[in-house]
Design a protein around this motif. Structure first.
Motif, PDB file in Angstrom:
ATOM      1  N   ALA A 186      18.929  40.117 -20.501  1.00  0.00           N
ATOM      2  CA  ALA A 186      19.656  41.347 -20.182  1.00  0.00           C
ATOM      3  C   ALA A 186      19.074  42.535 -20.931  1.00  0.00           C
ATOM      4  CB  ALA A 186      21.130  41.172 -20.526  1.00  0.00           C
ATOM      5  N   ARG A 187      18.705  42.312 -22.180  1.00  0.00           N
ATOM      6  CA  ARG A 187      18.115  43.396 -22.965  1.00  0.00           C
ATOM      7  C   ARG A 187      16.841  43.910 -22.287  1.00  0.00           C
ATOM      8  NH1 ARG A 187      18.246  45.289 -28.219  1.00  0.00           N
ATOM      9  NH2 ARG A 187      19.845  43.764 -28.785  1.00  0.00           N
ATOM     10  N   TRP A 188      16.003  42.992 -21.818  1.00  0.00           N
ATOM     11  CA  TRP A 188      14.763  43.396 -21.167  1.00  0.00           C
ATOM     12  C   TRP A 188      15.031  44.103 -19.838  1.00  0.00           C
ATOM     13  CZ3 TRP A 188      12.533  42.193 -16.451  1.00  0.00           C
ATOM     14  CH2 TRP A 188      11.222  42.639 -16.272  1.00  0.00           C
ATOM     15  N   LEU A 189      15.978  43.591 -19.070  1.00  0.00           N
ATOM     16  CA  LEU A 189      16.178  44.083 -17.712  1.00  0.00           C
ATOM     17  C   LEU A 189      16.902  45.420 -17.662  1.00  0.00           C
ATOM     18  CD1 LEU A 189      15.876  43.515 -14.670  1.00  0.00           C
ATOM     19  CD2 LEU A 189      18.068  42.311 -14.769  1.00  0.00           C
ATOM     20  N   VAL A 190      17.962  45.596 -18.446  1.00  0.00           N
ATOM     21  CA  VAL A 190      18.818  46.772 -18.246  1.00  0.00           C
ATOM     22  C   VAL A 190      18.968  47.664 -19.477  1.00  0.00           C
ATOM     23  CG1 VAL A 190      20.112  45.730 -16.358  1.00  0.00           C
ATOM     24  CG2 VAL A 190      20.944  45.455 -18.695  1.00  0.00           C
ATOM     25  N   PHE A 191      18.268  47.372 -20.541  1.00  0.00           N
ATOM     26  CA  PHE A 191      18.348  48.230 -21.728  1.00  0.00           C
ATOM     27  C   PHE A 191      16.972  48.762 -22.087  1.00  0.00           C
ATOM     28  CE2 PHE A 191      22.319  45.974 -22.084  1.00  0.00           C
ATOM     29  CZ  PHE A 191      23.187  46.888 -22.667  1.00  0.00           C
ATOM     30  N   GLY A 192      16.971  49.881 -22.809  1.00  0.00           N
ATOM     31  CA  GLY A 192      15.748  50.453 -23.315  1.00  0.00           C
ATOM     32  C   GLY A 192      15.522  50.043 -24.756  1.00  0.00           C
ATOM     33  N   LYS A 193      14.989  50.970 -25.541  1.00  0.00           N
ATOM     34  CA  LYS A 193      14.681  50.680 -26.930  1.00  0.00           C
ATOM     35  C   LYS A 193      15.932  50.678 -27.808  1.00  0.00           C
ATOM     36  CE  LYS A 193      10.054  52.779 -26.975  1.00  0.00           C
ATOM     37  NZ  LYS A 193       9.212  53.831 -27.618  1.00  0.00           N
ATOM     38  N   THR A 243      19.557  59.944 -16.395  1.00  0.00           N
ATOM     39  CA  THR A 243      18.635  58.833 -16.199  1.00  0.00           C
ATOM     40  C   THR A 243      17.881  58.540 -17.490  1.00  0.00           C
ATOM     41  OG1 THR A 243      16.799  58.032 -14.821  1.00  0.00           O
ATOM     42  CG2 THR A 243      16.762  60.348 -15.419  1.00  0.00           C
ATOM     43  N   GLY A 244      17.448  57.312 -17.650  1.00  0.00           N
ATOM     44  CA  GLY A 244      16.631  56.912 -18.779  1.00  0.00           C
ATOM     45  C   GLY A 244      15.211  56.626 -18.332  1.00  0.00           C
ATOM     46  N   ASP A 245      14.237  56.960 -19.161  1.00  0.00           N
ATOM     47  CA  ASP A 245      12.847  56.780 -18.714  1.00  0.00           C
ATOM     48  C   ASP A 245      12.384  55.328 -18.816  1.00  0.00           C
ATOM     49  OD1 ASP A 245      12.368  56.428 -21.438  1.00  0.00           O
ATOM     50  OD2 ASP A 245      11.017  58.137 -21.632  1.00  0.00           O
ATOM     51  N   ARG A 246      13.267  54.418 -19.276  1.00  0.00           N
ATOM     52  CA  ARG A 246      12.952  52.995 -19.280  1.00  0.00           C
ATOM     53  C   ARG A 246      13.899  52.197 -18.370  1.00  0.00           C
ATOM     54  NH1 ARG A 246       9.561  50.887 -23.311  1.00  0.00           N
ATOM     55  NH2 ARG A 246       8.586  52.530 -24.555  1.00  0.00           N
ATOM     56  N   ASP A 247      14.483  52.879 -17.404  1.00  0.00           N
ATOM     57  CA  ASP A 247      15.374  52.215 -16.449  1.00  0.00           C
ATOM     58  C   ASP A 247      14.530  51.432 -15.448  1.00  0.00           C
ATOM     59  OD1 ASP A 247      17.247  51.451 -14.519  1.00  0.00           O
ATOM     60  OD2 ASP A 247      18.401  53.303 -14.745  1.00  0.00           O
ATOM     61  N   ARG A 248      14.623  50.111 -15.472  1.00  0.00           N
ATOM     62  CA  ARG A 248      13.852  49.266 -14.566  1.00  0.00           C
ATOM     63  C   ARG A 248      14.505  49.134 -13.195  1.00  0.00           C
ATOM     64  NH1 ARG A 248       9.997  46.250 -17.323  1.00  0.00           N
ATOM     65  NH2 ARG A 248      10.209  46.203 -19.592  1.00  0.00           N
ATOM     66  N   LEU A 249      15.807  49.363 -13.107  1.00  0.00           N
ATOM     67  CA  LEU A 249      16.529  49.145 -11.852  1.00  0.00           C
ATOM     68  C   LEU A 249      16.665  50.411 -11.015  1.00  0.00           C
ATOM     69  CD1 LEU A 249      19.361  46.664 -12.919  1.00  0.00           C
ATOM     70  CD2 LEU A 249      17.084  46.176 -11.990  1.00  0.00           C
ATOM     71  N   CYS A 250      16.954  51.532 -11.643  1.00  0.00           N
ATOM     72  CA  CYS A 250      17.049  52.817 -10.934  1.00  0.00           C
ATOM     73  C   CYS A 250      16.155  53.814 -11.674  1.00  0.00           C
ATOM     74  CB  CYS A 250      18.497  53.310 -10.901  1.00  0.00           C
ATOM     75  SG  CYS A 250      19.619  52.273  -9.946  1.00  0.00           S
ATOM     76  N   PRO A 251      14.860  53.780 -11.397  1.00  0.00           N
ATOM     77  CA  PRO A 251      13.892  54.566 -12.171  1.00  0.00           C
ATOM     78  C   PRO A 251      14.092  56.071 -12.053  1.00  0.00           C
ATOM     79  CG  PRO A 251      12.808  52.855 -10.880  1.00  0.00           C
ATOM     80  CD  PRO A 251      14.219  52.938 -10.386  1.00  0.00           C
ATOM     81  N   VAL A 252      13.359  56.778 -12.912  1.00  0.00           N
ATOM     82  CA  VAL A 252      13.486  58.226 -12.999  1.00  0.00           C
ATOM     83  C   VAL A 252      13.230  58.899 -11.658  1.00  0.00           C
ATOM     84  CG1 VAL A 252      12.530  60.313 -14.047  1.00  0.00           C
ATOM     85  CG2 VAL A 252      12.881  58.267 -15.443  1.00  0.00           C
ATOM     86  N   ASP A 253      12.252  58.427 -10.888  1.00  0.00           N
ATOM     87  CA  ASP A 253      11.960  59.099  -9.622  1.00  0.00           C
ATOM     88  C   ASP A 253      13.132  59.011  -8.652  1.00  0.00           C
ATOM     89  OD1 ASP A 253      11.460  56.351  -9.383  1.00  0.00           O
ATOM     90  OD2 ASP A 253       9.917  56.623  -7.867  1.00  0.00           O
ATOM     91  N   HIS A 254      13.948  57.958  -8.768  1.00  0.00           N
ATOM     92  CA  HIS A 254      15.149  57.856  -7.926  1.00  0.00           C
ATOM     93  C   HIS A 254      16.173  58.917  -8.339  1.00  0.00           C
ATOM     94  CE1 HIS A 254      14.607  53.752  -5.909  1.00  0.00           C
ATOM     95  NE2 HIS A 254      13.462  54.059  -6.475  1.00  0.00           N
ATOM     96  N   ALA A 255      16.316  59.124  -9.637  1.00  0.00           N
ATOM     97  CA  ALA A 255      17.238  60.153 -10.125  1.00  0.00           C
ATOM     98  C   ALA A 255      16.785  61.535  -9.694  1.00  0.00           C
ATOM     99  CB  ALA A 255      17.345  60.068 -11.649  1.00  0.00           C
ATOM    100  N   LYS A 256      15.483  61.773  -9.704  1.00  0.00           N
ATOM    101  CA  LYS A 256      14.957  63.077  -9.298  1.00  0.00           C
ATOM    102  C   LYS A 256      15.237  63.361  -7.829  1.00  0.00           C
ATOM    103  CE  LYS A 256      11.286  63.465 -12.768  1.00  0.00           C
ATOM    104  NZ  LYS A 256       9.831  63.460 -13.018  1.00  0.00           N
ATOM    105  N   VAL A 257      15.210  62.324  -6.996  1.00  0.00           N
ATOM    106  CA  VAL A 257      15.537  62.515  -5.584  1.00  0.00           C
ATOM    107  C   VAL A 257      16.961  63.032  -5.437  1.00  0.00           C
ATOM    108  CG1 VAL A 257      15.980  61.300  -3.415  1.00  0.00           C
ATOM    109  CG2 VAL A 257      13.886  60.824  -4.697  1.00  0.00           C
ATOM    110  N   ILE A 258      17.873  62.440  -6.195  1.00  0.00           N
ATOM    111  CA  ILE A 258      19.273  62.887  -6.142  1.00  0.00           C
ATOM    112  C   ILE A 258      19.387  64.329  -6.604  1.00  0.00           C
ATOM    113  CG2 ILE A 258      21.608  62.485  -7.020  1.00  0.00           C
ATOM    114  CD1 ILE A 258      20.793  59.534  -7.420  1.00  0.00           C
ATOM    115  N   ALA A 259      18.770  64.636  -7.749  1.00  0.00           N
ATOM    116  CA  ALA A 259      18.846  65.995  -8.292  1.00  0.00           C
ATOM    117  C   ALA A 259      18.256  67.019  -7.336  1.00  0.00           C
ATOM    118  CB  ALA A 259      18.135  66.045  -9.639  1.00  0.00           C
TER     119      ALA A 259
END
Length: 300
Positions: A186-193, A243-259
């Motif tokens: 879980a730490r690897w998949l959904v958490f950052g540093k 958004t977080g820049d280490r989001d593996r599930l909903c990456p930054v480019d997905h957040a930018k589309v919304i914005a």
């Protein structure tokens, strides 16, 4: 008069007879309500930190999606984002029938809000004063590669088969049932540093409490999710996209589309953070929600 809060929550029965677990705190006659919507495999307790920081004069509503937490399983045919949007509409009508609402959605919760705008535009127009999209996406989830690159990335054919394999193992009982044993994955998949271990374990605990068949259906719904056009119904609402820049599930480019689709939005990038922003950056996330609340309901 204060809204009810039993600690464990209240029952809300949808029109199709599904019992949802709802928590409702703060004044029932509050000038504004913040309604938190959680993500896939999580439950309403993921918002405990944020809810505790809301002002005393604001009503706070949280609930578990069908198939999650303390709510009843989602029956076949109801494991869709459309159904979750209809559930959200019923919660608004039944629990918070009056007054402006700020919607805060994480991951699948944000997708549910987009589906609400698509299916219930009149309700959104008349009741929703502001929106916070936290680590979410408007579509193309089937193309996520878990942030892996090069040869390693090519060896993992998108996120869907990885999650489906984990889900099948859970259904068969071959996945470890201990949050501590599952916490490294879980730490690897959904958490950052530098995520706190207590929050990693709590995230796994919530996931283990979700109904396997229900979340399997909702996983299919997430990969079919395509609601960039639906964001058009929200263009006149103040909003924030986190958004977080280490989001593996909903990456930054997905957040930018919304914005990009929301003219009156604040786009906030959290360096080093992953998917579970409410646990990884609680102070900053809460500050952004409170700032949105002041923008959306300035006279409260």
């Amino acid at each position: 008069m204060a809204a009810s809060d039993t600690g464990s929550g209240d029952r809300f029965v949808t029109s199709d007879g599904t019992v949802l677990h709802v928590r409702d705190t703060g004044p029932a006659d509050a000038p504004a309500t913040v309604l938190f919507v959680h993500g896939w495999t999580q439950d309403n307790t993921c918002w405990d930190i944020a809810a505790a920081e809301m002002p005393d004069d604001v009503r706070v509503v949280r609930y578990d999606h069908r198939g999650h937490g303390g709510s009843a399983p989602a029956r076949p045919g109801t494991r869709t984002l459309e159904q979750l949007a209809d559930d959200l509409a019923e919660v608004i009508d039944g629990v918070v029938p009056t007054g402006p609402i700020v919607l805060v959605g994480h991951s699948m919760g944000g997708m549910t809000i987009m589906a609400l705008a698509e299916r219930h535009p009149t309700l959104v127009e008349s009741r929703v004063a502001g929106l916070a999209f936290v680590a979410t996406s408007s579509g193309n989830m089937h193309r996520i590669s878990l942030g892996l690159k090069g040869a390693l990335g090519r060896s993992v054919p998108r996120v869907e088969p990885v999650l489906r394999s984990l889900l099948e193992r859970r259904k068969k009982g071959t996945l470890p049932g201990s949050p501590r044993l599952l916490s490294p994955a879980a730490r690897w998949l959904v958490f950052g540093k530098k995520a706190k271990q207590e929050y990693v374990i709590e995230t796994v605990r919530q996931s283990l409490g979700a109904h396997p068949a229900s979340i399997g259906g909702f996983m299919d719904a997430i990969f079919a999710h395509d609601r960039r056009v639906a964001l058009g119904a929200l263009r006149d609402k103040p909003s924030v996209v986190l958004t977080g820049d280490r989001d593996r599930l909903c990456p930054v480019d997905h957040a930018k589309v919304i914005a990009d689709e929301l003219p009156d939005t604040d786009f906030v990038l959290f360096p080093g953070a992953g998917h579970m922003l409410m646990y990884e950056r609680p102070v900053e996330v809460n500050a952004r929600i409170l700032s949105l609340l002041r923008r959306a309901v300035p006279t409260r």
